[in-house]
Design a protein around this motif. Structure first.
Motif, short mmCIF file in Angstrom:
data_model
loop_
_atom_site.label_atom_id
_atom_site.label_comp_id
_atom_site.label_asym_id
_atom_site.label_seq_id
_atom_site.Cartn_x
_atom_site.Cartn_y
_atom_site.Cartn_z
N ASP A 163 75.92 -48.25 18.89
CA ASP A 163 76.46 -47.20 18.47
C ASP A 163 76.28 -47.31 16.77
O ASP A 163 76.17 -46.18 16.11
CB ASP A 163 78.13 -46.96 18.78
CG ASP A 163 78.14 -46.57 20.13
OD1 ASP A 163 77.34 -46.04 20.70
OD2 ASP A 163 79.18 -47.00 20.60
N ASP A 164 76.19 -48.51 16.26
CA ASP A 164 75.99 -48.81 14.72
C ASP A 164 74.79 -48.16 14.29
O ASP A 164 74.44 -48.20 13.00
CB ASP A 164 75.75 -50.60 14.57
CG ASP A 164 75.96 -50.71 13.14
OD1 ASP A 164 77.10 -50.46 12.56
OD2 ASP A 164 74.61 -50.95 12.74
N LEU A 165 73.69 -47.95 15.35
CA LEU A 165 72.31 -47.71 14.88
C LEU A 165 72.59 -46.27 14.23
O LEU A 165 71.58 -45.72 13.29
CB LEU A 165 71.32 -47.67 15.75
CG LEU A 165 70.94 -49.08 16.20
CD1 LEU A 165 70.26 -49.33 17.35
CD2 LEU A 165 70.21 -49.40 15.14
N GLY A 166 73.75 -45.29 14.66
CA GLY A 166 73.55 -43.88 14.27
C GLY A 166 72.75 -43.13 14.53
O GLY A 166 71.40 -43.21 15.16
N GLU A 216 75.83 -56.06 4.33
CA GLU A 216 75.92 -57.42 4.99
C GLU A 216 75.10 -58.45 4.35
O GLU A 216 75.31 -59.62 4.45
CB GLU A 216 75.48 -57.46 6.52
CG GLU A 216 75.97 -56.47 7.36
CD GLU A 216 77.62 -56.81 7.52
OE1 GLU A 216 77.97 -57.85 7.02
OE2 GLU A 216 78.53 -56.04 8.15
N SER A 217 74.21 -58.06 3.37
CA SER A 217 73.23 -59.26 2.75
C SER A 217 73.39 -59.46 1.48
O SER A 217 72.94 -60.25 0.97
CB SER A 217 71.75 -58.52 2.93
OG SER A 217 71.75 -57.37 1.91
N ARG A 218 74.71 -59.14 1.13
CA ARG A 218 75.22 -59.71 -0.26
C ARG A 218 75.45 -61.12 -0.19
O ARG A 218 76.08 -61.77 0.80
CB ARG A 218 76.57 -58.91 -0.60
CG ARG A 218 76.38 -57.37 -0.85
CD ARG A 218 77.73 -56.86 -1.31
NE ARG A 218 77.73 -55.49 -1.92
CZ ARG A 218 77.92 -54.62 -0.93
NH1 ARG A 218 78.79 -55.10 0.19
NH2 ARG A 218 78.13 -53.46 -0.94
N ASP A 220 72.24 -49.11 5.21
CA ASP A 220 73.57 -49.23 5.13
C ASP A 220 73.98 -50.66 5.40
O ASP A 220 74.73 -51.39 4.91
CB ASP A 220 74.24 -48.25 5.51
CG ASP A 220 74.12 -46.76 4.91
OD1 ASP A 220 73.45 -46.80 3.76
OD2 ASP A 220 74.37 -45.76 5.48
N ASN A 221 73.64 -50.91 6.72
CA ASN A 221 73.97 -52.34 7.17
C ASN A 221 73.47 -53.35 6.11
O ASN A 221 74.21 -54.46 5.78
CB ASN A 221 73.54 -52.61 8.63
CG ASN A 221 74.58 -52.14 9.61
OD1 ASN A 221 75.76 -52.65 9.66
ND2 ASN A 221 74.06 -50.98 10.38
#
Length: 563
Positions: free
Chosen positions: A470-473, A488-490, A483-484
């Protein structure tokens, strides 16, 4: 050999048959060699006697040599059934010419086969400047020049000794490719390469040089095993902490001004893999190669751990051993025309995900002078200096996590990600890349639906992000992925996203593979890259691939790799 097949009736006097062709040709396919006879056999007898008495060394049984199968079969057939321009001679000379390196394939170089009585001489010969094959008697004159021993660069003399065929050889050019074609091990005979001389010089002291000399065994022990001497940045580093600037390295008749060239050749010699390129070239047909495969479209060639199986459309099999291989080295021949065997692929993949100490080698590329090593894995074709730093860091990070993971579910996923990142590297040759892609495809399905990533596998420094489907939109998948990435990559240089694994339970649910085909995944990747550029994010590349799971591979995990 049948006299009727070779030189006519028994009562007829012996004649010598000479076959020759240029080493390099412009036309595709296998050319038919020219043929002539030399009735005045005194010239041939004088040449053979001189070569046998003064030049030939190292008598070797044909059965004991590691000669390529095409050359072996053709040589045996010439001895047993006589020379035939359209079959055994044509294949034997073509195989020989294919094995030679570029500097030995100039326009003035020829391959020659002299058949006399029941024996034959294979020679690599040169012509004089301005000589050419002319009409009528021109070819005879050319052959007479070939029969001058001063024009013979390398030669091997094959004799029918009843129960076995033996050959002796020589090479005045110290040709490694000629020896490789014959299948004679440099390590066994040593030739003139009995020691390594490293000539060093000192800056500011003009004319002052120092020579270090090591036997081959000493060099193997001190450099490859103990690492008490090292080659680095054009210098010889010793265990006492002193460094010496290298001027050149001498090994036999070869001189190396660049240490990397010596390092590559010596490692091939040490691992006794110098014959693998010849065996591979017997089978291969790579895009852009000028020499076509001798095998037709109906032939199935399968790469196994210790052998290659060639099967025709009628089910007839020919088994080609790879020769003696060190247990810890996987030599993979698979390319666009050679199919990787399923069991061999499984062995390599299990060694990878179990982080067994092993080496991977593909004969389409030479040995690396400074091979890329990740923990216990050595990639013998890939030089650490040639792989892009960002790609090397990504592979290092993935393999470190693979080395530390405990459960099989994550190991399988990371093994797939690692192989994909390796195959996508610019320094990997076409044949090697195709073999790696086959290795990936044959291990699809190793991860199964409803597998669970263990709690311990969740620990780490944040390389992996588990995301459910569901995270894929539904509206804009590319924007959801970006957006992910932004979230998440910070503070991380590399990230691996696994969509299709429940974030809470870590259970593998997967996505319906029918909705995530290659075309759609490629399109989404392009849109993601466009949006990353619009947001001015700092990254090197992003790749999106699907990983089929389960025995039927009807579902998949979507893998995103950011670095």
């Amino acid at each position: 050999m049948s006299k009727q097949q070779t030189f006519g009736e028994e009562a007829a006097p012996e004649v010598a048959r000479v076959y020759f062709r240029p080493i390099k040709i412009d036309a595709r396919g296998i050319p038919k060699p020219d043929e002539t006879t030399v009735p005045q056999t005194a010239e041939v007898e004088d040449l053979l006697e001189y070569i046998k008495d003064k030049k030939l060394k190292y008598p070797t049984s044909l059965d004991e040599a590691n000669m390529g199968e095409v050359a072996y079969d053709s040589a045996s057939d010439i001895i047993e059934n006589g020379p035939n321009t359209n079959t055994n001679v044509k294949l034997f000379l073509a195989n020989f010419c294919d094995s030679l390196q570029s500097k030995q394939r100039t326009k003035d170089k020829y391959a020659m086969l002299v058949c006399y009585c029941s024996d034959f001489l294979l020679a690599h010969v040169k012509t004089e400047r301005g000589m050419s094959i002319q009409e009528e008697s021109g070819d005879v004159e050319l052959v007479r020049r070939f029969l001058d021993v001063d024009n013979i660069l390398s030669a091997a003399y094959f004799e029918d000794l009843g129960p076995e065929i033996k050959f002796s050889h020589f090479t005045d050019t110290d040709s490694g490719s000629f020896r490789n074609f014959l299948g004679v091990s440099q390590k066994r005979f040593n030739y003139r390469r009995k020691s390594v001389q490293i000539i060093c010089h000192y800056e500011g002291k003009s004319g002052v040089e120092c020579k270090f000399e090591f036997g081959n065994d000493q060099m193997e022990e001190r450099w490859l095993q103990q690492e008490s001497l090292r080659f680095q940045n054009g210098k010889l580093d010793l265990s006492n902490g002193r460094s010496h600037n290298i001027k050149e390295i001498r090994w036999g008749r070869s001189t190396y001004e660049v240490p990397q060239s010596f390092m590559s050749e010596f490692k091939e010699y040490s691992y006794e893999l110098d014959g693998q390129g010849r065996r591979y070239n017997d089978l291969r047909r790579l895009p852009g190669e000028e020499v076509a495969s001798i095998y037709g479209d109906g032939i199935d060639i399968v790469d196994r751990k210790t052998e290659v199986i060639i099967e025709d459309d009628e089910g007839q099999r020919d088994i080609r051993p790879k020769g003696e291989l060190p247990d810890h080295i996987h030599v993979m021949y698979a390319n666009n025309t050679i199919r990787l065997g399923a069991n061999f692929a499984e062995d390599i993949f299990h060694d990878l995900i179990d982080t067994t100490d092993f080496s991977l080698y593909h004969p389409s590329e030479p040995f690396a002078s400074n091979e890329y090593v990740l923990n216990g894995l050595s990639l013998l074709n890939i030089d650490i200096e040639e792989i892009a730093p960002e790609r090397a860091q990504l592979l290092n990070t993935i393999h470190d996590h693979l080395d530390n993971a405990t459960g099989q579910t994550l190991r399988r996923c990371l093994g797939f990600v690692f192989l994909h990142a390796l195959a996508d590297s610019e320094c990997v040759s076409i044949g090697y890349k195709n073999g790696l892609n086959q290795l990936i495809n044959l291990n699809h399905g190793a991860t199964r639906q409803h597998d669970v990533v263990t709690t311990k596998e969740q620990e780490g420094d944040g390389l992996i992000e588990y995301k459910d489907k569901d995270d894929l939109g539904k509206e804009d998948t590319a924007t959801s992925i970006v957006d992910n990435i932004e979230k998440e990559s910070r503070n991380h240089d590399e990230k691996v996203f696994l969509w299709g694994i429940d974030e809470g339970s870590r259970r593998v649910d997967g996505l319906r593979k029918g909705r995530w085909g290659d075309d759609r995944v490629s399109s989404i990747q392009k849109h993601v890259l466009d949006r990353l550029e619009e947001r001015d994010m700092n990254y090197t590349d992003f790749e999106l691939v699907n990983l089929p799971i389960g025995e039927n591979q009807e579902r998949c995990i979507l893998v995103g790799i950011l670095y």
